[in-house]
Motif scaffolding. Structure first.
Motif, mmCIF file in Angstrom:
data_model
loop_
_atom_site.group_PDB
_atom_site.id
_atom_site.type_symbol
_atom_site.label_atom_id
_atom_site.label_comp_id
_atom_site.label_asym_id
_atom_site.label_seq_id
_atom_site.Cartn_x
_atom_site.Cartn_y
_atom_site.Cartn_z
ATOM 1 N N VAL A 113 0.855 -1.193 0.000
ATOM 2 C CA VAL A 113 0.000 0.000 0.000
ATOM 3 C C VAL A 113 0.888 1.238 0.000
ATOM 4 O O VAL A 113 2.094 1.159 0.252
ATOM 5 C CB VAL A 113 -0.923 0.002 1.239
ATOM 6 N N ALA A 163 -5.111 -9.464 -9.914
ATOM 7 C CA ALA A 163 -5.966 -8.728 -8.979
ATOM 8 C C ALA A 163 -6.663 -9.683 -8.022
ATOM 9 O O ALA A 163 -6.814 -9.377 -6.824
ATOM 10 C CB ALA A 163 -6.991 -7.903 -9.756
ATOM 11 N N LEU A 167 -6.255 -9.642 -3.975
ATOM 12 C CA LEU A 167 -7.420 -9.484 -3.112
ATOM 13 C C LEU A 167 -7.475 -10.607 -2.071
ATOM 14 O O LEU A 167 -7.821 -10.365 -0.907
ATOM 15 C CB LEU A 167 -8.702 -9.469 -3.944
ATOM 16 N N LEU A 170 -5.039 -9.706 0.575
ATOM 17 C CA LEU A 170 -5.570 -8.636 1.413
ATOM 18 C C LEU A 170 -6.571 -9.192 2.424
ATOM 19 O O LEU A 170 -6.551 -8.828 3.597
ATOM 20 C CB LEU A 170 -6.208 -7.568 0.530
ATOM 21 N N HIS A 251 -11.774 -4.101 0.982
ATOM 22 C CA HIS A 251 -11.331 -2.917 0.246
ATOM 23 C C HIS A 251 -12.517 -2.069 -0.184
ATOM 24 O O HIS A 251 -12.501 -0.841 -0.085
ATOM 25 C CB HIS A 251 -10.508 -3.347 -0.974
ATOM 26 N N TRP A 254 -12.745 -2.644 -5.561
ATOM 27 C CA TRP A 254 -11.627 -3.338 -6.189
ATOM 28 C C TRP A 254 -11.754 -3.325 -7.710
ATOM 29 O O TRP A 254 -12.602 -3.996 -8.284
ATOM 30 C CB TRP A 254 -11.590 -4.783 -5.680
ATOM 31 N N ALA A 259 -5.117 0.473 -8.505
ATOM 32 C CA ALA A 259 -3.852 -0.232 -8.304
ATOM 33 C C ALA A 259 -2.794 0.350 -9.224
ATOM 34 O O ALA A 259 -3.104 0.974 -10.246
ATOM 35 C CB ALA A 259 -4.017 -1.721 -8.575
ATOM 36 N N MET A 270 0.504 -6.729 -9.816
ATOM 37 C CA MET A 270 -0.082 -5.606 -9.096
ATOM 38 C C MET A 270 0.919 -5.188 -8.027
ATOM 39 O O MET A 270 1.165 -5.916 -7.081
ATOM 40 C CB MET A 270 -1.429 -5.990 -8.470
ATOM 41 N N VAL A 273 -1.539 -1.353 -4.016
ATOM 42 C CA VAL A 273 -2.998 -1.250 -3.868
ATOM 43 C C VAL A 273 -3.331 0.171 -3.440
ATOM 44 O O VAL A 273 -2.730 0.708 -2.510
ATOM 45 C CB VAL A 273 -3.530 -2.253 -2.830
#
Length: 304
Positions: A113, A163, A167, A170, A251, A254, A259, A270, A273
């Motif tokens: 991040v 992605a 995710l 995350l 998030h 998304w 990104a 990626m 984020v």
């Protein structure tokens, strides 16, 4: 007193047709005039004095066309940064700090991040003259989707695959984040309404609590539309799934333009984020559903 007035200074975003009007992405495919002014040089110069060790402004290199805040990539004598300005009625200082606490937690769990720049008072969000400001260091990677409207499909299937992997990472990290739900009810993604046994009753209460929303919805046959298209066909199964899934922060928004990427090619990773503005306590199920909707439903084409 910090003077943030832009005066007669004209600041334009890339691609604007008029030097006096700032255009952003709207709720359709055509650009629309922004509801608030673009960030300008005098405003930014005054603001940068409120942050530690970021140098003096050299130039504004790009204005973001995203619609719910004014944001710009800026160059200073110390580097490149990203400044965002929110209307305080939409995003208060505490709203932004809730978001920032989640970002810092994810950083501690090795989720890539952006880093937040602290102000001289120690906070990462500033409340000044009816606006809320936040300053970010630039993330690592290319802004491949910069010129795409939000909520449009990935340009390559490999990007969608990457992605999905990110995710999942995350969600694995956010499962350990124990913060309560966001205090704001504006522009966040959660199951507060449709996670109820009776979502129509929850919607009716929400409309009473937010009269302006009610005035807008009453221009449409929203009760029939929601009941026949959402509640009756899908709600029982969706509600049961939400009860089984673990509760965690998601998030909330998304898609590809939230990104940065190692490249535009098929081997891209990626690398950063972005944009946790819609993040809230919800579930992985809901976050995945939102990710699919952002990339697979062309709802911007439905406007008008």
């Amino acid at each position: 007193m910090v003077d943030l007035r832009c005066g007669e200074e004209a600041v334009v975003a890339e691609g604007e047709a008029s030097p006096d009007v700032h255009y952003v992405h709207g709720l359709g495919t055509a650009p629309q005039q922004s509801d608030w002014p673009a960030l300008c040089e005098s405003e930014l110069s005054a603001l940068l004095e409120q942050f530690y060790d970021v140098g003096a402004l050299r130039e504004i290199s790009w204005h973001s066309p995203r619609p719910f805040s004014s944001a710009a990539r800026i160059k200073t004598t110390k580097g490149v940064f990203f400044m965002k300005r929110h209307a305080a009625a939409l995003r208060s200082q505490e709203d932004i700090l809730e978001e920032h606490r989640f970002i810092r937690f994810l950083a501690g769990k090795q989720i890539p991040v952006v880093r937040l720049v602290p102000s001289r008072n120690g906070e990462t969000a500033l409340a000044l003259h009816g606006w809320t400001y936040e300053l970010h260091y630039m993330g690592r990677g290319e802004d491949v989707y910069r010129d795409h409207t939000s909520w449009t499909p990935f340009i390559r299937w490999e990007h969608a695959y990457q992605a999905g992997e990110m995710l999942a990472r995350l969600h694995g990290a956010s499962y350990l984040y124990g913060a309560p739900a966001r205090s704001t009810r504006l522009l966040i993604t959660n199951a507060r309404l449709f996670g109820q046994v009776d979502p129509m009753a929850a919607l009716e209460r929400a409309v009473v609590e937010q009269p302006a929303v009610g005035e807008y919805l009453d221009q449409h046959m929203w009760r029939t539309d929601v009941l026949e298209r959402v509640v009756q066909p899908f709600h029982v199964a969706a509600y049961q799934a939400l009860q089984r899934g673990p509760v965690m922060w998601g998030h909330g928004d998304w898609h590809g333009s939230n990104a940065l990427w190692s490249s535009a090619g098929g081997d891209a990773q990626m690398s950063t984020v972005l944009d946790f503005g819609l993040a809230d306590r919800s579930s992985a199920f809901l976050d995945v559903a939102v990710a699919l909707e952002r990339s697979m439903v062309s709802w911007l084409d439905m406007e008008g």
